[in-house]
Write a protein that holds these residues in place. Structure first.
Motif, PDB file in Angstrom:
ATOM      1  N   LYS A   1       2.311   1.810  -3.521  1.00 50.95           N
ATOM      2  CA  LYS A   1       1.305   2.396  -4.420  1.00 50.95           C
ATOM      3  C   LYS A   1       1.086   3.862  -4.092  1.00 50.95           C
ATOM      4  O   LYS A   1       1.002   4.699  -4.990  1.00 50.95           O
ATOM      5  CB  LYS A   1      -0.009   1.637  -4.362  1.00 50.95           C
ATOM      6  CG  LYS A   1      -1.070   2.296  -5.250  1.00 50.95           C
ATOM      7  CD  LYS A   1      -2.077   1.353  -5.750  1.00 50.95           C
ATOM      8  CE  LYS A   1      -3.184   1.974  -6.577  1.00 50.95           C
ATOM      9  NZ  LYS A   1      -2.793   2.922  -7.595  1.00 50.95           N
TER      10      LYS A   1
ATOM     11  N   TYR B   1       5.835  -3.185  -4.538  1.00 48.67           N
ATOM     12  CA  TYR B   1       4.556  -2.930  -5.210  1.00 48.67           C
ATOM     13  C   TYR B   1       4.646  -3.264  -6.703  1.00 48.67           C
ATOM     14  O   TYR B   1       3.798  -3.969  -7.240  1.00 48.67           O
ATOM     15  CB  TYR B   1       4.113  -1.477  -5.008  1.00 48.67           C
ATOM     16  CG  TYR B   1       2.855  -1.176  -5.761  1.00 48.67           C
ATOM     17  CD1 TYR B   1       1.632  -1.645  -5.308  1.00 48.67           C
ATOM     18  CD2 TYR B   1       2.886  -0.464  -6.953  1.00 48.67           C
ATOM     19  CE1 TYR B   1       0.463  -1.409  -6.020  1.00 48.67           C
ATOM     20  CE2 TYR B   1       1.734  -0.224  -7.673  1.00 48.67           C
ATOM     21  CZ  TYR B   1       0.527  -0.699  -7.195  1.00 48.67           C
ATOM     22  OH  TYR B   1      -0.635  -0.478  -7.912  1.00 48.67           O
TER      23      TYR B   1
ATOM     24  N   GLU C   1       0.842  -1.209   0.000  1.00 44.99           N
ATOM     25  CA  GLU C   1       0.000   0.000   0.000  1.00 44.99           C
ATOM     26  C   GLU C   1       0.870   1.249   0.000  1.00 44.99           C
ATOM     27  O   GLU C   1       0.557   2.227  -0.681  1.00 44.99           O
ATOM     28  CB  GLU C   1      -0.912   0.004   1.224  1.00 44.99           C
ATOM     29  CG  GLU C   1      -2.025  -1.019   1.153  1.00 44.99           C
ATOM     30  CD  GLU C   1      -2.846  -1.091   2.429  1.00 44.99           C
ATOM     31  OE1 GLU C   1      -2.772  -0.165   3.265  1.00 44.99           O
ATOM     32  OE2 GLU C   1      -3.558  -2.099   2.598  1.00 44.99           O
TER      33      GLU C   1
END
Length: 96
Positions: free
Chosen positions: A19, A89, A16
């Motif tokens: 991103k 990611y 997360e």
């Protein structure tokens, strides 16, 4: 820096964060998700990087500042924990 691909719940925060960093710095030109389109046609989607490069080798460029021949691309410099998140990611994006 070498970050293995991961998909465990334990590493969800890392993904997360990766991103979020890409969305904050790169989304204006590059697609950062699994299926979106880059707003700038010449800017490759990050999911394509897995096909074009060993993404782990981008760590040095991310730390020293990515410089391209494209005049609209700003120079970005990231710190090690950001690099780990970015690479994790990108490695976990599906290849298009």
């Amino acid at each position: 820096i070498s970050v293995p691909a991961t998909s465990s719940a334990q590493d969800a925060g890392l993904l997360e964060r990766g991103k979020a960093i890409l969305d904050l710095n790169c989304l204006r030109c590059h697609a950062t998700g699994a299926a979106d389109k880059s707003t700038l046609p010449k800017a490759p989607p990050f999911r394509d990087l897995n096909r074009r490069y060993d993404v782990g080798l981008l760590a040095e460029s991310l730390a020293e500042g990515i410089v391209t021949g494209h005049p609209d691309m700003p120079v970005f410099v990231f710190v090690p924990d950001e690099i780990d998140a970015i690479i994790a990611y990108i490695k976990n994006l599906p290849k298009s």
